[in-house]
Design a protein around this motif. Structure first.
Motif, short mmCIF file in Angstrom:
data_model
loop_
_atom_site.label_atom_id
_atom_site.label_comp_id
_atom_site.label_asym_id
_atom_site.label_seq_id
_atom_site.Cartn_x
_atom_site.Cartn_y
_atom_site.Cartn_z
N MET A 27 0.83 -1.20 0.00
CA MET A 27 0.00 0.00 0.00
C MET A 27 0.87 1.25 0.00
SD MET A 27 -3.10 -1.09 2.57
CE MET A 27 -3.53 0.58 2.89
N LYS A 28 1.97 1.22 0.72
CA LYS A 28 2.86 2.38 0.78
C LYS A 28 3.51 2.63 -0.58
CE LYS A 28 6.69 4.27 3.39
NZ LYS A 28 7.68 4.05 4.44
N THR A 29 3.96 1.57 -1.27
CA THR A 29 4.57 1.78 -2.59
C THR A 29 3.53 2.20 -3.62
OG1 THR A 29 4.38 -0.57 -3.09
CG2 THR A 29 6.48 0.18 -2.20
N ASP A 30 2.32 1.66 -3.54
CA ASP A 30 1.27 2.06 -4.49
C ASP A 30 0.87 3.52 -4.31
OD1 ASP A 30 1.19 -0.39 -5.70
OD2 ASP A 30 -0.52 -1.13 -4.55
N TYR A 31 0.98 4.03 -3.11
CA TYR A 31 0.63 5.42 -2.84
C TYR A 31 1.57 6.37 -3.58
CZ TYR A 31 -0.26 9.73 -0.32
OH TYR A 31 -0.57 11.03 0.00
N HIS A 32 2.85 6.01 -3.70
CA HIS A 32 3.84 6.89 -4.32
C HIS A 32 3.99 6.65 -5.82
CE1 HIS A 32 5.15 8.54 -0.54
NE2 HIS A 32 5.21 7.32 -0.03
N ARG A 33 3.25 5.72 -6.38
CA ARG A 33 3.32 5.45 -7.82
C ARG A 33 2.75 6.60 -8.63
NH1 ARG A 33 3.69 -0.48 -9.45
NH2 ARG A 33 4.23 -0.94 -7.33
N GLN A 34 3.33 6.82 -9.81
CA GLN A 34 2.88 7.89 -10.70
C GLN A 34 2.44 7.28 -12.02
OE1 GLN A 34 6.28 10.33 -11.24
NE2 GLN A 34 6.30 11.10 -9.15
N ALA A 35 1.52 7.94 -12.66
CA ALA A 35 1.10 7.49 -13.99
C ALA A 35 2.18 7.87 -15.00
CB ALA A 35 -0.22 8.16 -14.37
N LYS A 36 2.28 7.09 -16.05
CA LYS A 36 3.30 7.38 -17.07
C LYS A 36 2.90 8.65 -17.82
CE LYS A 36 5.88 5.46 -20.86
NZ LYS A 36 6.12 4.31 -21.71
N PRO A 37 3.84 9.61 -17.94
CA PRO A 37 3.51 10.84 -18.65
C PRO A 37 3.31 10.59 -20.14
CG PRO A 37 5.74 10.91 -17.77
CD PRO A 37 5.15 9.62 -17.37
N ILE A 38 2.43 11.35 -20.72
CA ILE A 38 2.16 11.24 -22.16
C ILE A 38 3.17 12.13 -22.89
CG2 ILE A 38 0.48 11.67 -23.97
CD1 ILE A 38 -1.69 11.23 -21.80
N ILE A 39 3.91 11.51 -23.80
CA ILE A 39 4.94 12.23 -24.54
C ILE A 39 4.53 12.30 -26.00
CG2 ILE A 39 7.37 12.20 -25.21
CD1 ILE A 39 7.87 10.59 -22.64
N CYS A 65 13.97 7.75 -16.71
CA CYS A 65 13.21 6.62 -17.22
C CYS A 65 12.08 6.29 -16.28
CB CYS A 65 14.12 5.40 -17.38
SG CYS A 65 15.50 5.72 -18.46
N TRP A 66 10.97 5.83 -16.85
CA TRP A 66 9.79 5.45 -16.07
C TRP A 66 9.72 3.93 -16.02
CZ3 TRP A 66 5.30 2.70 -16.95
CH2 TRP A 66 4.27 2.90 -16.05
N TYR A 67 9.81 3.38 -14.80
CA TYR A 67 9.71 1.94 -14.61
C TYR A 67 8.62 1.65 -13.59
CZ TYR A 67 14.30 1.60 -16.83
OH TYR A 67 15.33 1.68 -17.71
N ASP A 68 7.54 1.05 -14.02
CA ASP A 68 6.49 0.55 -13.14
C ASP A 68 5.98 1.59 -12.15
OD1 ASP A 68 4.74 -1.44 -12.33
OD2 ASP A 68 6.08 -2.13 -10.75
N GLY A 69 5.83 2.82 -12.62
CA GLY A 69 5.25 3.86 -11.77
C GLY A 69 6.25 4.75 -11.07
N PHE A 70 7.54 4.50 -11.24
CA PHE A 70 8.56 5.29 -10.58
C PHE A 70 9.57 5.80 -11.60
CE2 PHE A 70 7.03 2.29 -7.42
CZ PHE A 70 6.69 3.15 -6.40
N ASN A 71 10.08 7.02 -11.39
CA ASN A 71 11.09 7.60 -12.26
C ASN A 71 12.48 7.28 -11.72
OD1 ASN A 71 9.19 8.72 -13.94
ND2 ASN A 71 9.17 10.68 -12.88
N ASP A 104 10.65 3.76 -22.51
CA ASP A 104 10.76 4.06 -21.08
C ASP A 104 11.31 5.44 -20.80
OD1 ASP A 104 9.83 1.52 -20.54
OD2 ASP A 104 11.84 0.65 -20.31
N ILE A 105 11.87 6.11 -21.81
CA ILE A 105 12.49 7.42 -21.60
C ILE A 105 11.42 8.49 -21.47
CG2 ILE A 105 14.01 9.16 -22.60
CD1 ILE A 105 15.53 6.89 -23.95
N VAL A 106 11.53 9.27 -20.39
CA VAL A 106 10.57 10.34 -20.11
C VAL A 106 11.20 11.71 -20.32
CG1 VAL A 106 9.14 11.34 -18.29
CG2 VAL A 106 9.34 8.88 -18.48
N ALA A 107 12.50 11.84 -20.03
CA ALA A 107 13.20 13.12 -20.21
C ALA A 107 14.67 12.87 -20.51
CB ALA A 107 13.06 13.97 -18.95
N VAL A 108 15.26 13.77 -21.27
CA VAL A 108 16.68 13.70 -21.61
C VAL A 108 17.27 15.08 -21.39
CG1 VAL A 108 18.36 13.31 -23.44
CG2 VAL A 108 16.30 11.93 -23.36
N SER A 109 18.38 15.12 -20.67
CA SER A 109 19.10 16.39 -20.52
C SER A 109 20.58 16.13 -20.71
CB SER A 109 18.82 17.04 -19.16
OG SER A 109 19.26 16.20 -18.14
#
Length: 112
Positions: A27-39, A65-71, A104-109
């Motif tokens: 439950m604690k890990t599911d609370y901090h999960r994020q949806a994958k951003p739309i690119i 990178c976005w893996y299973d709800g976490f960056n 899986d890539i969400v941002a590149v800098s």
């Protein structure tokens, strides 16, 4: 005859099944999960330009990178872009090889 008191032990739970321990942790890990951003395609184009620029001048990049709800941030130098397997191969600061899927890539800098 003296009384043997167990102290705090007598107030602790006697038995917990593994499922009872796992459920609050999940439950604690599911609370901090994020949806994958739309690119959109323009952001993908920009990611491609930054990766090619970093490859050309041998600069370090930070891939988010976005893996299973976490960056997760991965820093290193781009070694190879594999269009067949749809992945980027890079070498990290610890001289370890990493493979990251394009999806899986969400941002590149670029780190200069």
């Amino acid at each position: 005859m003296t009384l043997r008191d167990r102290g705090k032990l007598k107030w602790q739970g006697a038995f917990f099944m593994p499922e009872h321990v796992k459920m609050p942790r999940d439950m604690k890990t599911d609370y901090h999960r994020q949806a994958k951003p739309i690119i959109d395609e323009y952001e993908i184009d920009e990611f491609d330009r930054r990766i090619c620029y970093a490859m050309e001048f041998n600069l370090a990049v930070k891939l988010t990178c976005w893996y299973d709800g976490f960056n997760e941030d991965i820093c290193g130098r781009i070694h190879y872009m594999d269009p067949i397997n749809q992945e980027v191969r890079l070498v990290t600061e610890e001289e370890a090889a990493e493979r990251v899927k394009f999806a899986d890539i969400v941002a590149v800098s670029v780190i200069e």
